[in-house]
Design an enzyme around this catalytic site. Structure first.
Site, short mmCIF file in Angstrom:
data_model
loop_
_atom_site.label_atom_id
_atom_site.label_comp_id
_atom_site.label_asym_id
_atom_site.label_seq_id
_atom_site.Cartn_x
_atom_site.Cartn_y
_atom_site.Cartn_z
CG ASP A 7 -14.56 -22.82 -2.15
OD1 ASP A 7 -13.43 -22.54 -1.70
OD2 ASP A 7 -15.40 -21.97 -2.47
CD GLU B 207 -11.99 -23.12 2.01
OE1 GLU B 207 -11.01 -22.35 1.97
OE2 GLU B 207 -12.94 -23.03 1.21
#
Length: 705
Positions: A342, A378
């Site tokens: 993330d 990401e």
């Protein structure tokens, strides 16, 4: 109670069959107490007197799995110097393998008084906070082994443990929303029949439901609020949180592996649940605040490139060690097969700028364990210069946000240059080829947990996040969505038909693009969040997957999705390991190019067409006789050839089957007809034939080898 010196490594609580070794790093502390907690609310304090390289440690004989514990750190409380030690706060072990309980929010878990943030708070947090748990590391893995599915054969399914299973009609009530549910035959059957090869779990590291949301009657449903990087989240366990969550998670991984499905974890190493200077003191902040967090020039405050209040200090060797130890633990002890990172751009920030050669990536590159599993970035954060799609090191794959944006724009009728659409469809060579990566570096997706679901993408022009309690200010405002003429739910058959066709367009485009496709859970049968594009705080029917009836629109889309995944699996021309050459390939049969682009009139596109055309009406030829990469044993790979026709305009268009590509073709996909997704489904066509594509539809022709 006997207390032996113990060892400084490994960090955390390590049970050996006769007792437990405890070790914790802190450079800020004057002294550290290990607190063994009892069910009657009392605790036994053991001072960790031994210290090696700032690691305090002790071995306590007779301490068994299930024992709850925490640390009390005595040292300076001086926020002006970045120091926030406070022995009144019971702290989680950063290396805890399991966590018991949850935070009961109140002033007790904060290091200051609400009415005077400058005044130290000495209220005892023990009755109000989570506790670490000693776990038994032994587990019967049997013959478990990773499926090790190659990227070009991978189909990723992003899912929330609770959201996927909470409403499944085939699951017993007591298992819904748990790790055990993932191992249930009903869930495994759905995933295998869909053709999924990897389950990407949204965060399962122990996380915290933050104070603000709890006060609003909400909670941190998505889980991007980590407090324990080694512990599986205890609320997803069906039968206890004194270490049972570890056994249950391992059992789920073993069952998924038996079904041929890899397990990828969505991990949040960029920040923790302790927030900014006004956040709670739960673990790292009280153990050694300046060693764990990026502080500003004024050490009272935290640098925040994540939008969550803090960022971990990626130039700290102790933070890097913790992250690498965590990754190796999940691979070696929990048998997971990869990670999706993330806000991964934050991991590249050593000082301020994003540095693709930062220490973290160097460590991953040389690590004999972590470098061998799937690594997905990401590739953005909210800091300056944080959008880094295409800029991660060669070992990594990336969520391709540019693929998402381009494909959404094309199908909603927004003008997009044909060259950009062509690049996204063929693996985004403009992003990945220059550093030696291949089409498989592109994780292609149209939707994910963050944003509209697939059904909402074609049903709403605007977000509808009123349920989140922020007056619809939260969430992305530019969704590249189109409601097909009516905002939200409708019974208009024309609108419903167009929406269904648009969903099939997205599924077909995703599955027939080069790269690695990712499906968001429930999109295969058109789930809705009623226009909420930021359901991070909605632990309710709004965010849980509502499973479709045996017959109806949801079941119809599910069958279409299964068929498209199957078409991709059957034909290597859709999952090439190398980029197209755009010319005939030496050593292959025939003189046709491996790929060619055509106007709707069947004419090969020239320079003027590429300069002027928009990606709204075109055809692309994929030559199954010109696949340049060899098979696993060096054999030549051949496949049928395909012609993909795209009509993203608002009117029917006549397309011509180009001549010189082959004489006989068959329609195998027509998004205007959900039944036309089998090899024998459609009519046969000859070169030069004309066929009309209805508005906003896609047709795929197949030519046998």
């Amino acid at each position: 109670m006997q207390v032996w010196p113990g060892e400084a490594y490994p960090l955390g609580a390590t049970y050996d069959g006769a007792g437990t070794n405890f070790a914790v790093f802190t450079e800020a502390a004057d002294r550290v107490e290990l607190c063994l907690l009892h069910d009657d609310g009392s605790e036994t304090a053991v001072e960790l007197r031994e210290s090696d390289a700032f690691v305090r440690h002790a071995y306590v004989p007779g301490i068994m799995p299930g024992q709850r514990y925490g640390f009390r750190v005595h040292g300076p409380y001086d926020p002006g110097r970045g120091l926030r030690c406070n022995s009144a706060k019971l702290l989680l072990d950063p290396y805890a393998k399991a966590v018991s309980g949850s935070v009961r929010w109140g002033e007790e878990v904060y290091g200051y008084h609400f009415d005077d943030p400058e005044r130290r708070n000495d209220l005892d947090s023990a009755p109000h906070t989570m506790t670490s748990v000693v776990v038994n590391p032994y587990f019967d893995w049997g013959d478990d082994r990773s499926p090790r599915t190659e990227y070009h054969r991978t189909v990723i399914y992003e899912a929330h443990v609770k959201g996927l299973t909470m409403r499944h009609p085939g699951l017993p009530e007591e298992l819904r929303g748990t790790y055990a549910a993932l191992a249930h035959p009903a869930v495994l059957e759905h995933l295998t029949e869909l053709g999924v090869t990897a389950l990407e779990m949204m965060p399962v590291h122990q996380f915290v439901n933050d104070h603000r949301l709890v006060d609003m009657g909400l909670n941190n449903y998505w889980g991007y609020n980590t407090i324990g990087f080694f512990a599986p989240h205890n609320a997803y366990a069906s039968w206890g949180d004194r270490g049972q969550q570890v056994l249950e998670f391992k059992s789920a991984v073993r069952a998924l592996h038996e079904a041929g499905i890899e397990v990828i974890l969505d991990v949040v190493y960029n920040h923790t649940a302790e927030g900014n200077h006004l956040g709670p003191t739960l673990s790292f902040k009280g153990i050694d605040n300046p060693s764990y967090y990026r502080l500003t020039d004024d050490p009272r405050y935290y640098m925040d490139t994540t939008g969550t209040g803090n960022s971990l200090l990626m130039r700290s060797p102790h933070v890097l060690q913790m992250i690498m130890d965590s990754l190796r633990y999940w691979v070696l002890e929990m048998h997971v097969d990869g990670f999706r990172f993330d806000l991964a751009a934050t991991l590249a920030r050593q000082f301020h700028e994003v540095d693709r050669l930062s220490s973290f990536f160097d460590l991953v590159q040389q690590d004999p364990v972590v470098s061998q599993v799937k690594l997905i970035a990401e590739p953005w954060d909210v800091g300056e210069g944080g959008y880094q799609v295409g800029n991660f090191p060669p070992l990594w794959t990336e969520w391709n946000g540019k693929y998402r944006d381009t494909v959404r724009d094309v199908w909603r009728g927004e003008a997009r240059a044909v060259g950009e659409f062509a690049s996204r469809l063929t693996g985004s060579s403009d992003l990945y080829q220059d550093d030696g990566r291949r089409p498989l570096a592109s994780i292609n997706f149209v939707t994910c947990h963050d944003g509209f679901t697939l059904r909402d993408l074609v049903s709403y022009d605007d977000k509808h996040n009123e349920a989140n309690g922020e007056d619809n200010r939260d969430g992305e405002s530019h969704n590249r969505s189109w409601n097909c003429g009516v905002e939200g739910e409708t019974d208009d058959p024309g609108v419903l038909g167009l929406r269904a066709r648009q969903m099939r367009n997205f599924i077909a485009t995703l599955m027939l693009s080069q790269g690695v496709p990712m499906i968001s859970h429930g999109d295969e049968f058109g789930r809705t969040q009623q226009g909420n594009n930021n359901a991070y705080c909605q632990d309710s029917e709004l965010a849980w997957v509502e499973w479709p009836e045996a017959e109806g629109p949801g079941a119809e889309l599910l069958e279409f999705t299964r068929a498209l995944v199957g078409l991709r699996k059957e034909h290597p021309v859709f999952r090439r390991r190398r980029f197209f050459h755009g010319r005939p390939v030496e050593g292959t049969h025939g003189e046709l190019s491996d790929i060619a682009w055509f106007t709707p009139e069947g004419e090969e596109m020239g320079p003027r067409d590429w300069d002027r055309a928009q990606a709204s009406a075109l055809s692309v030829f994929l030559n199954g006789n010109a696949i340049s990469e060899p098979g696993a044993r060096g054999e030549r790979i051949t496949d049928d050839s395909f012609l993909l026709m795209f009509n993203a305009t608002a009117r029917p268009l006549e397309f011509v089957v180009p001549v010189d590509l082959g004489r006989q073709w068959k329609v195998v996909v027509d998004t205007a007809d959900p039944q036309a997704v089998a090899a024998d489904a459609g009519p046969e066509l000859r070169a030069g034939a004309r066929l009309t594509l209805v508005d906003r539809s896609m047709t795929v022709l197949q030519r046998p080898t």
